[in-house]
Scaffold this motif. Structure first.
Motif, short mmCIF file in Angstrom:
data_model
loop_
_atom_site.label_atom_id
_atom_site.label_comp_id
_atom_site.label_asym_id
_atom_site.label_seq_id
_atom_site.Cartn_x
_atom_site.Cartn_y
_atom_site.Cartn_z
N HIS A 158 2.58 79.75 -5.69
CA HIS A 158 1.38 80.06 -5.10
C HIS A 158 0.08 79.26 -4.81
O HIS A 158 -0.80 79.47 -4.20
CB HIS A 158 0.73 81.41 -5.98
N MET A 159 0.19 78.13 -5.42
CA MET A 159 -0.68 77.10 -5.54
C MET A 159 -1.11 76.52 -3.91
O MET A 159 0.25 76.31 -3.35
CB MET A 159 -0.42 76.08 -6.40
N LEU A 160 -2.03 75.95 -3.51
CA LEU A 160 -2.09 75.34 -2.32
C LEU A 160 -2.00 73.93 -2.68
O LEU A 160 -2.66 73.13 -3.37
CB LEU A 160 -3.70 75.60 -1.78
N LYS A 161 -0.71 73.43 -2.40
CA LYS A 161 -0.46 72.04 -2.68
C LYS A 161 -0.64 70.96 -1.67
O LYS A 161 -0.44 70.81 -0.53
CB LYS A 161 1.20 72.09 -2.86
N ILE A 162 -1.84 70.26 -2.11
CA ILE A 162 -2.25 69.41 -1.10
C ILE A 162 -2.11 67.97 -1.66
O ILE A 162 -2.45 67.42 -2.68
CB ILE A 162 -4.06 69.69 -1.14
N GLY A 163 -1.60 67.05 -0.68
CA GLY A 163 -1.60 65.62 -0.97
C GLY A 163 -2.65 64.90 -0.69
O GLY A 163 -3.53 65.34 -0.10
N TYR A 164 -2.86 63.68 -1.54
CA TYR A 164 -4.13 63.13 -1.69
C TYR A 164 -3.82 61.58 -1.32
O TYR A 164 -3.41 60.81 -2.28
CB TYR A 164 -4.79 63.35 -2.87
N ALA A 165 -4.17 61.08 -0.05
CA ALA A 165 -3.68 59.70 0.19
C ALA A 165 -4.75 59.28 1.38
O ALA A 165 -5.16 60.17 2.25
CB ALA A 165 -2.26 59.41 0.65
N ALA A 166 -5.05 58.21 1.54
CA ALA A 166 -5.60 57.59 2.77
C ALA A 166 -4.65 57.68 3.88
O ALA A 166 -3.20 57.71 3.69
CB ALA A 166 -6.13 56.17 2.66
N SER A 167 -5.09 57.61 5.20
CA SER A 167 -4.28 58.11 6.29
C SER A 167 -3.11 56.98 6.53
O SER A 167 -2.34 57.26 7.41
CB SER A 167 -5.20 58.19 7.46
N ALA A 168 -3.46 55.73 6.03
CA ALA A 168 -2.66 54.50 6.19
C ALA A 168 -1.34 54.89 5.41
O ALA A 168 -0.42 53.99 5.72
CB ALA A 168 -3.46 53.22 5.52
#
Length: 203
Positions: free
Chosen positions: A164-174
């Motif tokens: 149920h969590m909103l799973k968000i990746g965290y990284a620079a667009s590169a």
């Protein structure tokens, strides 16, 4: 699209890991610092972040996008924040931070030299009735929700247990690529936070 064999999939992942690690190592410190600040601003100004009640967030390694500022802002805004501790068999438990104490007083050096919460911090599970964001680290991501982690499967196990969590990746667009090689046990993400406005595809 041809399906890769297990051997080909492992080789493709290893090659992409090598490429992205090299890209990380080649990034000048000043460029990384600017990206970290832009990423923090883009994430914390997003509607999804403003509305979330619980933030499950990794503590960054030196070459990873810095997350201390994200954590500090979330605590200032009254959100419940939890950070991970590695357990046996590649499992993780998240421990809740106190807004009354500095982060360094609530962490210690743990598995792989990663900062981890002290055991005095209470264990917290994502509330099914809460608006929850889990900020996920990785070496590479794609816009289909694909993520290339470090190979141990810690996050895949945790994400599978709390869908149920909103799973968000965290990284620079590169570090965004066209297609990340994925195995059946790899968990797909719901969005990606870069230095640009937060992208949410599911949720």
């Amino acid at each position: 699209m041809r399906l890769l064999s297990v051997t080909d999939l492992s080789a493709a992942k290893a090659q992409l890991r090598q490429e992205m690690r090299r890209k990380r190592n080649e990034m000048p410190p000043e460029e990384k610092k600017k990206l970290d600040q832009a990423m923090c601003r883009a994430l914390t100004e997003s509607a999804a972040f403003q509305q979330c009640e619980q933030l499950f967030c990794f503590l960054s390694l030196p070459k990873e996008p810095e997350t201390d500022a994200v954590i500090a802002l979330a605590l200032e805004q009254g959100k419940t924040v939890a950070i991970p501790r590695c357990l046996p068999e590649c499992a993780m438990a998240f421990h809740q931070l106190s807004p009354a104490l500095p982060l360094d007083q609530q962490t210690e050096s743990g598995t792989y030299g990663v900062r981890e919460p002290r055991l005095t911090c209470p264990v917290l599970s994502p509330g099914p009735e809460k608006r929850v964001i889990c900020l996920v680290p990785g070496l590479a991501f794609d816009r289909r929700g694909g993520r290339l982690g470090y190979g141990a499967g810690y996050y895949d196990r945790f994400l599978a247990a709390f869908p149920h969590m909103l799973k968000i990746g965290y990284a620079a667009s590169a570090f965004l690529t066209e297609c990340v090689p994925m195995e059946p046990t790899d968990q797909r993400l719901d969005g990606l936070a870069t230095e640009y406005p937060l992208e949410v595809w599911n949720g």
